[in-house]
Motif scaffolding. Structure first.
Motif, PDB file in Angstrom:
ATOM      1  N   PHE A  99      -8.085  -6.257  -0.015  1.00  0.00           N
ATOM      2  CA  PHE A  99      -9.434  -6.623  -0.437  1.00  0.00           C
ATOM      3  C   PHE A  99      -9.485  -7.906  -1.272  1.00  0.00           C
ATOM      4  O   PHE A  99     -10.417  -8.130  -2.046  1.00  0.00           O
ATOM      5  CB  PHE A  99     -10.124  -5.478  -1.187  1.00  0.00           C
ATOM      6  CG  PHE A  99      -9.940  -4.139  -0.533  1.00  0.00           C
ATOM      7  CD1 PHE A  99     -10.236  -3.953   0.809  1.00  0.00           C
ATOM      8  CD2 PHE A  99      -9.448  -3.048  -1.249  1.00  0.00           C
ATOM      9  CE1 PHE A  99     -10.056  -2.717   1.429  1.00  0.00           C
ATOM     10  CE2 PHE A  99      -9.256  -1.815  -0.642  1.00  0.00           C
ATOM     11  CZ  PHE A  99      -9.559  -1.641   0.695  1.00  0.00           C
ATOM     12  N   ARG A 348     -16.667   0.117  -4.229  1.00  0.00           N
ATOM     13  CA  ARG A 348     -15.937   1.189  -3.553  1.00  0.00           C
ATOM     14  C   ARG A 348     -14.470   0.803  -3.335  1.00  0.00           C
ATOM     15  O   ARG A 348     -13.574   1.656  -3.447  1.00  0.00           O
ATOM     16  CB  ARG A 348     -16.606   1.509  -2.217  1.00  0.00           C
ATOM     17  CG  ARG A 348     -18.016   2.077  -2.350  1.00  0.00           C
ATOM     18  CD  ARG A 348     -18.511   2.669  -1.050  1.00  0.00           C
ATOM     19  NE  ARG A 348     -18.648   1.684   0.009  1.00  0.00           N
ATOM     20  CZ  ARG A 348     -19.741   0.953   0.210  1.00  0.00           C
ATOM     21  NH1 ARG A 348     -20.786   1.066  -0.611  1.00  0.00           N
ATOM     22  NH2 ARG A 348     -19.805   0.106   1.217  1.00  0.00           N
ATOM     23  N   GLN A 349     -14.223  -0.466  -3.041  1.00  0.00           N
ATOM     24  CA  GLN A 349     -12.848  -0.922  -2.833  1.00  0.00           C
ATOM     25  C   GLN A 349     -12.031  -0.812  -4.118  1.00  0.00           C
ATOM     26  O   GLN A 349     -10.866  -0.387  -4.091  1.00  0.00           O
ATOM     27  CB  GLN A 349     -12.853  -2.371  -2.336  1.00  0.00           C
ATOM     28  CG  GLN A 349     -13.393  -2.537  -0.932  1.00  0.00           C
ATOM     29  CD  GLN A 349     -13.584  -3.996  -0.551  1.00  0.00           C
ATOM     30  OE1 GLN A 349     -13.639  -4.881  -1.422  1.00  0.00           O
ATOM     31  NE2 GLN A 349     -13.685  -4.270   0.743  1.00  0.00           N
ATOM     32  N   LEU A 352     -11.095   2.761  -4.706  1.00  0.00           N
ATOM     33  CA  LEU A 352     -10.056   3.187  -3.776  1.00  0.00           C
ATOM     34  C   LEU A 352      -8.675   2.747  -4.254  1.00  0.00           C
ATOM     35  O   LEU A 352      -7.711   3.537  -4.230  1.00  0.00           O
ATOM     36  CB  LEU A 352     -10.367   2.610  -2.395  1.00  0.00           C
ATOM     37  CG  LEU A 352      -9.476   3.017  -1.226  1.00  0.00           C
ATOM     38  CD1 LEU A 352     -10.271   3.009   0.078  1.00  0.00           C
ATOM     39  CD2 LEU A 352      -8.271   2.071  -1.074  1.00  0.00           C
ATOM     40  N   ASP A 398      -5.624  -3.987   4.212  1.00  0.00           N
ATOM     41  CA  ASP A 398      -6.884  -3.297   3.947  1.00  0.00           C
ATOM     42  C   ASP A 398      -6.942  -1.967   4.699  1.00  0.00           C
ATOM     43  O   ASP A 398      -7.298  -0.928   4.136  1.00  0.00           O
ATOM     44  CB  ASP A 398      -8.068  -4.161   4.387  1.00  0.00           C
ATOM     45  CG  ASP A 398      -8.220  -5.459   3.620  1.00  0.00           C
ATOM     46  OD1 ASP A 398      -7.331  -5.788   2.814  1.00  0.00           O
ATOM     47  OD2 ASP A 398      -9.221  -6.154   3.842  1.00  0.00           O
ATOM     48  N   ALA A 399      -6.607  -2.012   6.000  1.00  0.00           N
ATOM     49  CA  ALA A 399      -6.747  -0.816   6.835  1.00  0.00           C
ATOM     50  C   ALA A 399      -5.789   0.282   6.400  1.00  0.00           C
ATOM     51  O   ALA A 399      -6.160   1.466   6.371  1.00  0.00           O
ATOM     52  CB  ALA A 399      -6.508  -1.175   8.298  1.00  0.00           C
ATOM     53  N   ARG A 400      -4.551  -0.089   6.045  1.00  0.00           N
ATOM     54  CA  ARG A 400      -3.605   0.953   5.632  1.00  0.00           C
ATOM     55  C   ARG A 400      -4.009   1.548   4.286  1.00  0.00           C
ATOM     56  O   ARG A 400      -3.832   2.750   4.048  1.00  0.00           O
ATOM     57  CB  ARG A 400      -2.183   0.392   5.569  1.00  0.00           C
ATOM     58  CG  ARG A 400      -1.145   1.516   5.377  1.00  0.00           C
ATOM     59  CD  ARG A 400       0.279   1.055   5.479  1.00  0.00           C
ATOM     60  NE  ARG A 400       1.161   2.194   5.272  1.00  0.00           N
ATOM     61  CZ  ARG A 400       2.292   2.151   4.561  1.00  0.00           C
ATOM     62  NH1 ARG A 400       2.681   1.008   4.010  1.00  0.00           N
ATOM     63  NH2 ARG A 400       3.036   3.231   4.422  1.00  0.00           N
ATOM     64  N   ALA A 401      -4.558   0.738   3.405  1.00  0.00           N
ATOM     65  CA  ALA A 401      -5.037   1.265   2.127  1.00  0.00           C
ATOM     66  C   ALA A 401      -6.123   2.308   2.355  1.00  0.00           C
ATOM     67  O   ALA A 401      -6.115   3.386   1.747  1.00  0.00           O
ATOM     68  CB  ALA A 401      -5.555   0.124   1.256  1.00  0.00           C
ATOM     69  N   VAL A 402      -7.063   1.999   3.242  1.00  0.00           N
ATOM     70  CA  VAL A 402      -8.141   2.947   3.539  1.00  0.00           C
ATOM     71  C   VAL A 402      -7.584   4.214   4.179  1.00  0.00           C
ATOM     72  O   VAL A 402      -7.980   5.339   3.841  1.00  0.00           O
ATOM     73  CB  VAL A 402      -9.190   2.288   4.455  1.00  0.00           C
ATOM     74  CG1 VAL A 402     -10.206   3.311   4.945  1.00  0.00           C
ATOM     75  CG2 VAL A 402      -9.898   1.147   3.718  1.00  0.00           C
ATOM     76  N   LEU A 403      -6.647   4.055   5.120  1.00  0.00           N
ATOM     77  CA  LEU A 403      -6.065   5.218   5.802  1.00  0.00           C
ATOM     78  C   LEU A 403      -5.319   6.119   4.819  1.00  0.00           C
ATOM     79  O   LEU A 403      -5.519   7.345   4.816  1.00  0.00           O
ATOM     80  CB  LEU A 403      -5.116   4.745   6.903  1.00  0.00           C
ATOM     81  CG  LEU A 403      -4.311   5.850   7.606  1.00  0.00           C
ATOM     82  CD1 LEU A 403      -5.250   6.812   8.327  1.00  0.00           C
ATOM     83  CD2 LEU A 403      -3.298   5.241   8.576  1.00  0.00           C
ATOM     84  N   HIS A 405      -5.616   6.375   1.641  1.00  0.00           N
ATOM     85  CA  HIS A 405      -6.549   7.015   0.718  1.00  0.00           C
ATOM     86  C   HIS A 405      -7.231   8.200   1.389  1.00  0.00           C
ATOM     87  O   HIS A 405      -7.413   9.264   0.774  1.00  0.00           O
ATOM     88  CB  HIS A 405      -7.586   6.000   0.239  1.00  0.00           C
ATOM     89  CG  HIS A 405      -8.499   6.521  -0.820  1.00  0.00           C
ATOM     90  ND1 HIS A 405      -9.714   7.110  -0.519  1.00  0.00           N
ATOM     91  CD2 HIS A 405      -8.376   6.578  -2.173  1.00  0.00           C
ATOM     92  CE1 HIS A 405     -10.306   7.484  -1.638  1.00  0.00           C
ATOM     93  NE2 HIS A 405      -9.517   7.165  -2.662  1.00  0.00           N
ATOM     94  N   SER A 406      -7.594   8.050   2.649  1.00  0.00           N
ATOM     95  CA  SER A 406      -8.256   9.161   3.346  1.00  0.00           C
ATOM     96  C   SER A 406      -7.323  10.352   3.503  1.00  0.00           C
ATOM     97  O   SER A 406      -7.774  11.510   3.499  1.00  0.00           O
ATOM     98  CB  SER A 406      -8.756   8.695   4.721  1.00  0.00           C
ATOM     99  OG  SER A 406      -7.671   8.476   5.615  1.00  0.00           O
TER     100      SER A 406
END
Length: 416
Positions: A99, A348-349, A352, A398-403, A405-406
């Motif tokens: 981010f 939100r970022q 996270l 970015d994508a791996r951080a979101v994944l 976290h989920s």
């Protein structure tokens, strides 16, 4: 000034027999960057808009490639070794976390008690410790083990936190990376950048000021007609003065905008057609050339002909050119970076990333990647362990951080 053996020295001596006779030391540095995982990961990190936002906008990798293209030709025209500048340009954003600058600010908050977080200091840490290529004889990692000249050129802020020549949150090394920082800065005056680092820094400013404007227009975040509206540009000029050129007179920034518009490079309109996209490309070419040539001429006027490198010259950026660049930076800031929906996303970022640090620290044995897990086990205290966790989180796309976290923040019983 020719590059010396001192400039070509590596922190860890390497077997001369491993050298290819047809490749220079600095070309080897560039190759190590190009083949590094850290550079590849930049493809998944935010530039001005999130990676994957659409198929036109830049990510950190494409931005770095464009900086390198500008810097390589610009530096070579001034007499620098092109590979040294190219390497520095490719490396300059390696330390950015998920981010972009928003993530950088959050990790700095998380690290407030252990010396902070700064993307440029993280870049040095990646180049000299985290990115695997060479090790010291005792087994300690030595990162890519680049030459002194290439590491110095990659160091945009050559000082510790709070030790810069002017008040700034920017710095280039953490306390536990001081041994290699002191080595690469051997013989340099404190706080003074080498010439190649100045070339890299201006190439970065030129690239992102112009390309962020192009991305903003192409992605419909702004209408180019806004640039000719005194009402809409009033706040942009205020941002330029407050954030990017606080030493410039407000009238000078207005004049800078007028000069840019007078070039005719800024399109009158944009509807997404191929013709209009071609017009945007012409805009970027014209303004990049304008900014680079102005600095090249001013530098030559001061230093004369002949090759310039290391500490035998300083880059000269005319005030008017710096003002023009600051105005373009402020345009992207106003219309994209601080847009209302972007600000909500940024909140939100940050949450996270803060969660990821806590979640990694709670289960380091399963959530840290193997290299970071080994660093965590070898850490001597809580501060060192937190730094390792932040190293891991900062490395994520970015994508791996979101994944992650989920997965990790899922309700009990369903988490990975």
């Amino acid at each position: 000034m020719a590059y010396t053996e001192f400039d070509r020295e590596r922190w860890v001596a390497e077997d001369p027999a491993q050298k290819r006779a047809d490749r220079d030391d600095f070309a080897r540095d560039r190759a190590r960057l190009v083949h590094s995982a850290a550079l590849r990961r930049l493809a998944g990190k935010t530039q001005i808009l999130g990676a994957g936002h659409d198929d036109f906008v830049r990510n950190r990798l494409t931005h770095s490639l464009e900086v390198a293209q500008i810097g390589r030709e610009f530096g070579a025209a001034l007499g620098c070794n092109a590979d040294v500048v190219d390497t520095a340009c490719l490396a300059h954003d390696l330390g950015h976390p998920p981010f972009g600058h928003n993530g950088e600010m959050e990790l700095d908050r998380v690290c407030a008690d252990i010396g902070g977080f700064e993307g440029n200091a993280q870049t040095l840490r990646l180049l000299t410790r985290l990115e695997p290529k060479r090790c010291h004889p005792d087994g300690r990692p030595a990162g890519l083990n680049l030459t002194r000249a290439s590491l110095d050129a990659s160091t945009k802020y050559p000082w510790r936190r709070g030790a810069g020549p002017v008040p700034s949150r920017k710095f280039g090394t953490y306390e536990d990376d001081l041994p290699v920082f002191d080595w690469l800065r051997g013989g340099a005056q404190p706080g003074v950048r080498c010439f190649e680092a100045e070339v890299m820094d201006w190439s970065d400013d030129v690239a992102y000021s112009v390309h962020d404007l192009e991305d903003a227009i192409a992605s419909d975040w702004m209408d180019p007609r806004a640039l000719r509206s005194r009402t809409e540009m009033r706040s942009v000029l205020e941002v330029a003065g407050a954030t990017y050129a606080p030493d410039q007179d407000p009238a000078a920034l207005g004049d800078a905008l007028d000069r840019i518009l007078a070039t005719g490079a800024i399109p009158q309109r944009f509807d997404g057609s191929r013709n209009d996209l071609a017009g945007l490309k012409d805009m970027t070419s014209q303004i990049i050339g304008r900014f680079v040539l102005a600095v090249e001429r001013a530098t030559r006027e001061r230093h004369g002909p002949g090759p310039l490198s290391r500490y035998d010259a300083d880059l000269v950026v005319p005030d008017g050119t710096r003002a023009e660049c600051a105005v373009l930076k402020a345009v992207a800031n106003q219309f994209v970076v601080t847009a209302e929906d972007q600000m909500a996303l940024k909140g939100r970022q940050r949450e996270l990333l803060a969660d990821l640090v806590e979640l990694c620290a709670a289960q380091p044995e399963t959530r840290l990647d193997p290299p970071f897990r080994a660093d965590f086990l070898a850490a001597q205290d809580d501060a060192a362990r937190l730094r390792v966790v932040v190293d891991q989180v900062a490395s994520l796309t970015d994508a791996r951080a979101v994944l992650l976290h989920s997965l990790w923040a899922a309700p009990t019983g369903t988490s990975a």
